[in-house]
Motif scaffolding. Sequence first.
Motif, mmCIF file in Angstrom:
data_model
loop_
_atom_site.group_PDB
_atom_site.id
_atom_site.type_symbol
_atom_site.label_atom_id
_atom_site.label_comp_id
_atom_site.label_asym_id
_atom_site.label_seq_id
_atom_site.Cartn_x
_atom_site.Cartn_y
_atom_site.Cartn_z
ATOM 1 N N ASP A 39 0.829 -1.213 0.000
ATOM 2 C CA ASP A 39 0.000 0.000 0.000
ATOM 3 C C ASP A 39 0.861 1.259 0.000
ATOM 4 O O ASP A 39 0.552 2.231 -0.705
ATOM 5 C CB ASP A 39 -0.939 0.012 1.211
ATOM 6 N N GLN A 40 1.933 1.263 0.785
ATOM 7 C CA GLN A 40 2.843 2.415 0.806
ATOM 8 C C GLN A 40 3.478 2.617 -0.562
ATOM 9 O O GLN A 40 3.590 3.753 -1.036
ATOM 10 C CB GLN A 40 3.952 2.208 1.830
ATOM 11 N N MET A 41 3.892 1.553 -1.186
ATOM 12 C CA MET A 41 4.524 1.666 -2.495
ATOM 13 C C MET A 41 3.531 2.131 -3.550
ATOM 14 O O MET A 41 3.875 2.891 -4.460
ATOM 15 C CB MET A 41 5.147 0.323 -2.895
ATOM 16 N N GLN A 42 2.278 1.714 -3.444
ATOM 17 C CA GLN A 42 1.248 2.142 -4.386
ATOM 18 C C GLN A 42 0.928 3.628 -4.226
ATOM 19 O O GLN A 42 0.503 4.281 -5.178
ATOM 20 C CB GLN A 42 -0.039 1.325 -4.190
ATOM 21 N N ALA A 43 1.142 4.172 -3.039
ATOM 22 C CA ALA A 43 0.819 5.575 -2.770
ATOM 23 C C ALA A 43 1.851 6.538 -3.344
ATOM 24 O O ALA A 43 1.589 7.733 -3.469
ATOM 25 C CB ALA A 43 0.690 5.798 -1.264
ATOM 26 N N VAL A 44 3.020 6.050 -3.726
ATOM 27 C CA VAL A 44 4.080 6.913 -4.249
ATOM 28 C C VAL A 44 3.715 7.359 -5.658
ATOM 29 O O VAL A 44 3.313 6.557 -6.502
ATOM 30 C CB VAL A 44 5.427 6.164 -4.253
ATOM 31 N N ASP A 45 3.869 8.658 -5.916
ATOM 32 C CA ASP A 45 3.575 9.203 -7.244
ATOM 33 C C ASP A 45 4.765 8.935 -8.161
ATOM 34 O O ASP A 45 5.847 9.490 -7.986
ATOM 35 C CB ASP A 45 3.313 10.705 -7.151
ATOM 36 N N THR A 46 4.566 8.086 -9.151
ATOM 37 C CA THR A 46 5.635 7.738 -10.087
ATOM 38 C C THR A 46 5.311 8.230 -11.498
ATOM 39 O O THR A 46 5.891 7.748 -12.475
ATOM 40 C CB THR A 46 5.841 6.210 -10.126
#
Length: 95
Positions: A39-46
């Motif tokens: 979930d934390q990784m999905q929240a990062v704007d890439t």
Amino acid sequence: MSLDRTDVEKIAHLARLNIAEQDIQEYAENLSNILKLVDQMQAVDTHDIAPMAHPMDAIQRLRVDEVTEGNQRDHLQTVAPAVEAGLFQVPKVIE
């Protein structure tokens, strides 16, 4: 997302895993931590990040694509038990 005991039991059943009764809570905590990390990784704007093939900008050294060994087919087929039209013949193994 947090997993509880019943979730772990269902996952173990689907994966055909036998988990000891005393280990179920630990599995639930570990799996929940993994899901939190996702979930934390999905929240990062890439959005503005370019995809990378390698994190170190490594360049693969390639050798020159040239023939280094001559055609030895005739020499190699001299010891073959059966040859026809330049091809090795092998016995049929499937009926």
